[in-house]
Write a protein that holds these residues in place. Sequence first.
Motif, PDB file in Angstrom:
ATOM      1  N   LEU A 223       0.808  -1.218   0.000  1.00  0.00           N
ATOM      2  CA  LEU A 223       0.000   0.000   0.000  1.00  0.00           C
ATOM      3  C   LEU A 223       0.846   1.275   0.000  1.00  0.00           C
ATOM      4  N   PRO A 224       1.929   1.381   0.796  1.00  0.00           N
ATOM      5  CA  PRO A 224       2.739   2.617   0.716  1.00  0.00           C
ATOM      6  C   PRO A 224       3.371   2.845  -0.651  1.00  0.00           C
ATOM      7  N   ASN A 225       3.676   1.771  -1.376  1.00  0.00           N
ATOM      8  CA  ASN A 225       4.274   1.924  -2.705  1.00  0.00           C
ATOM      9  C   ASN A 225       3.250   2.219  -3.791  1.00  0.00           C
ATOM     10  N   LEU A 226       1.972   2.164  -3.441  1.00  0.00           N
ATOM     11  CA  LEU A 226       0.912   2.463  -4.402  1.00  0.00           C
ATOM     12  C   LEU A 226       0.441   3.907  -4.325  1.00  0.00           C
ATOM     13  N   ARG A 227       1.112   4.744  -3.551  1.00  0.00           N
ATOM     14  CA  ARG A 227       0.643   6.113  -3.357  1.00  0.00           C
ATOM     15  C   ARG A 227       0.520   6.901  -4.655  1.00  0.00           C
ATOM     16  N   PRO A 228       1.473   6.844  -5.593  1.00  0.00           N
ATOM     17  CA  PRO A 228       1.271   7.594  -6.853  1.00  0.00           C
ATOM     18  C   PRO A 228       0.030   7.134  -7.608  1.00  0.00           C
ATOM     19  N   GLY A 229      -0.185   5.829  -7.680  1.00  0.00           N
ATOM     20  CA  GLY A 229      -1.372   5.322  -8.360  1.00  0.00           C
ATOM     21  C   GLY A 229      -2.651   5.662  -7.629  1.00  0.00           C
ATOM     22  N   LEU A 230      -2.621   5.617  -6.298  1.00  0.00           N
ATOM     23  CA  LEU A 230      -3.805   5.961  -5.522  1.00  0.00           C
ATOM     24  C   LEU A 230      -4.165   7.434  -5.689  1.00  0.00           C
ATOM     25  N   ALA A 231      -3.152   8.299  -5.773  1.00  0.00           N
ATOM     26  CA  ALA A 231      -3.421   9.724  -5.977  1.00  0.00           C
ATOM     27  C   ALA A 231      -4.072   9.973  -7.331  1.00  0.00           C
ATOM     28  N   ALA A 232      -3.546   9.340  -8.372  1.00  0.00           N
ATOM     29  CA  ALA A 232      -4.150   9.505  -9.702  1.00  0.00           C
ATOM     30  C   ALA A 232      -5.547   8.920  -9.750  1.00  0.00           C
ATOM     31  N   LEU A 233      -5.725   7.754  -9.142  1.00  0.00           N
ATOM     32  CA  LEU A 233      -7.043   7.118  -9.150  1.00  0.00           C
ATOM     33  C   LEU A 233      -8.062   7.950  -8.387  1.00  0.00           C
ATOM     34  N   SER A 234      -7.655   8.578  -7.306  1.00  0.00           N
ATOM     35  CA  SER A 234      -8.590   9.406  -6.544  1.00  0.00           C
ATOM     36  C   SER A 234      -9.104  10.571  -7.376  1.00  0.00           C
ATOM     37  N   ILE A 235      -8.249  11.177  -8.191  1.00  0.00           N
ATOM     38  CA  ILE A 235      -8.678  12.283  -9.051  1.00  0.00           C
ATOM     39  C   ILE A 235      -9.641  11.793 -10.120  1.00  0.00           C
ATOM     40  N   ILE A 236      -9.328  10.650 -10.738  1.00  0.00           N
ATOM     41  CA  ILE A 236     -10.188  10.108 -11.790  1.00  0.00           C
ATOM     42  C   ILE A 236     -11.561   9.753 -11.239  1.00  0.00           C
ATOM     43  N   VAL A 237     -11.593   9.084 -10.082  1.00  0.00           N
ATOM     44  CA  VAL A 237     -12.875   8.679  -9.500  1.00  0.00           C
ATOM     45  C   VAL A 237     -13.665   9.903  -9.046  1.00  0.00           C
ATOM     46  N   ALA A 238     -12.994  10.892  -8.467  1.00  0.00           N
ATOM     47  CA  ALA A 238     -13.687  12.101  -8.027  1.00  0.00           C
ATOM     48  C   ALA A 238     -14.337  12.826  -9.199  1.00  0.00           C
ATOM     49  N   LEU A 239     -13.632  12.926 -10.314  1.00  0.00           N
ATOM     50  CA  LEU A 239     -14.220  13.552 -11.502  1.00  0.00           C
ATOM     51  C   LEU A 239     -15.429  12.769 -12.006  1.00  0.00           C
ATOM     52  N   ASP A 240     -15.326  11.450 -12.006  1.00  0.00           N
ATOM     53  CA  ASP A 240     -16.430  10.620 -12.486  1.00  0.00           C
ATOM     54  C   ASP A 240     -17.652  10.745 -11.576  1.00  0.00           C
ATOM     55  N   VAL A 241     -17.446  10.734 -10.273  1.00  0.00           N
ATOM     56  CA  VAL A 241     -18.569  10.836  -9.335  1.00  0.00           C
ATOM     57  C   VAL A 241     -19.187  12.222  -9.392  1.00  0.00           C
ATOM     58  N   TRP A 242     -18.370  13.251  -9.481  1.00  0.00           N
ATOM     59  CA  TRP A 242     -18.887  14.629  -9.511  1.00  0.00           C
ATOM     60  C   TRP A 242     -19.740  14.870 -10.745  1.00  0.00           C
ATOM     61  N   ASN A 243     -19.344  14.294 -11.883  1.00  0.00           N
ATOM     62  CA  ASN A 243     -20.058  14.542 -13.141  1.00  0.00           C
ATOM     63  C   ASN A 243     -21.181  13.550 -13.398  1.00  0.00           C
ATOM     64  N   ALA A 244     -21.402  12.586 -12.509  1.00  0.00           N
ATOM     65  CA  ALA A 244     -22.453  11.585 -12.730  1.00  0.00           C
ATOM     66  C   ALA A 244     -23.817  12.267 -12.800  1.00  0.00           C
ATOM     67  N   PHE A 245     -24.601  11.859 -13.799  1.00  0.00           N
ATOM     68  CA  PHE A 245     -25.906  12.499 -13.994  1.00  0.00           C
ATOM     69  C   PHE A 245     -27.050  11.493 -14.146  1.00  0.00           C
ATOM     70  N   LEU A 246     -26.852  10.440 -14.945  1.00  0.00           N
ATOM     71  CA  LEU A 246     -27.964   9.551 -15.284  1.00  0.00           C
ATOM     72  C   LEU A 246     -28.525   8.830 -14.058  1.00  0.00           C
ATOM     73  N   PHE A 247     -27.651   8.183 -13.290  1.00  0.00           N
ATOM     74  CA  PHE A 247     -28.137   7.421 -12.140  1.00  0.00           C
ATOM     75  C   PHE A 247     -28.707   8.326 -11.042  1.00  0.00           C
ATOM     76  N   PRO A 248     -28.081   9.459 -10.713  1.00  0.00           N
ATOM     77  CA  PRO A 248     -28.751  10.365  -9.762  1.00  0.00           C
ATOM     78  C   PRO A 248     -30.103  10.865 -10.271  1.00  0.00           C
ATOM     79  N   LEU A 249     -30.224  11.082 -11.584  1.00  0.00           N
ATOM     80  CA  LEU A 249     -31.496  11.547 -12.141  1.00  0.00           C
ATOM     81  C   LEU A 249     -32.607  10.524 -11.926  1.00  0.00           C
ATOM     82  N   VAL A 250     -32.277   9.240 -12.045  1.00  0.00           N
ATOM     83  CA  VAL A 250     -33.282   8.186 -11.902  1.00  0.00           C
ATOM     84  C   VAL A 250     -33.542   7.854 -10.440  1.00  0.00           C
ATOM     85  N   LEU A 251     -32.522   7.917  -9.591  1.00  0.00           N
ATOM     86  CA  LEU A 251     -32.637   7.419  -8.220  1.00  0.00           C
ATOM     87  C   LEU A 251     -33.064   8.475  -7.215  1.00  0.00           C
TER      88      LEU A 251
END
Length: 313
Positions: A223-251
């Motif tokens: 886990l400590p050696n995955l920090r660069p990947g975890l940082a990049a993944l956190s940005i990608i997931v945050a952008l995807d969750v912030w921009n989600a529209f279809l499922f929030p619209l239905v639910l």
Amino acid sequence: MSLTNPSLVDGAQLPPTDSTVALSAPGYRPTAPRTGKGKRRLSSTVLHLALIVGGIAMVFPFVWMLLTSFKTLPQLLKDPLAFLPQPWTFDNYVQAWNDVPFGQAYLNSIYIAVLVVAGTLLTASMAGYAFARIRFRGSRTLFIVFLATQMIPKQVTLIPFYLLMTQLGWVDSHLALIVPGLLANPFAVFLMRQFVLSLPKELEEAALVDGAGRWRTFWSIILPNLRPGLAALSIIVALDVWNAFLFPLVLLNTPDLFTVPLLLSSFEGQFGSINYGLVMAASAISTIPMLIVFVIGQRRILNSMAASGLGGR
């Protein structure tokens, strides 16, 4: 073996030629043709021009949105194609923020994104480590099937997902957006698996020799050696969750539970045909935070993709 003077033929003295001068000149080096270098320079120039044109084409809609958000309603009605605001005004931002509960929507989007990102980093890193290092029967087949779910459009799974959330009683609840998002993310698992594969096995072997188990090895070594990947993944997931529209619209049905994109959609339906300045101001309010996050983290994303083997190297 005898050496003959190239300027003598059958004892007759011949006038010097370019080749004889070249052979007799000390330190002479023939010059290579520069056609290859010129072609490379021309192709590089053409490539840069194409990238500049493409960049301008991509940035222009965002610039137009920002400039329109500062225009007054009379200017939009009189000259809608004017590039610069005449005069500049911040009233659209004030009115857009006050007319709809942007503050509550921001809070909803932020805490949903934080929970989904934190949960995804944990589950994806654990699953990626398991698929990369733990060999069990059917592990490769299971990973391929799990990764193949990315090819299924989300729209296809919308009705079954809604029925499942109905059975769980999570419709019109943020749980329907948080729990599935942090439990199943094939791209995140794939990215973490690639990062784990890039780590040397000697680190784990040394930990196993010292008596560490799988859990200890994962938490203390992997886990400590995955920090660069975890940082990049956190940005990608945050952008995807912030921009989600279809499922929030239905639910989601209650306005107090709306996320920013969902609130923006209702705002456009209310004011879109009247004042485009208000719509553009609301769009800027919803877009700028994630744009700042992406600009700050884009280098980390590219470096992480290259390190994981996804950069096309």
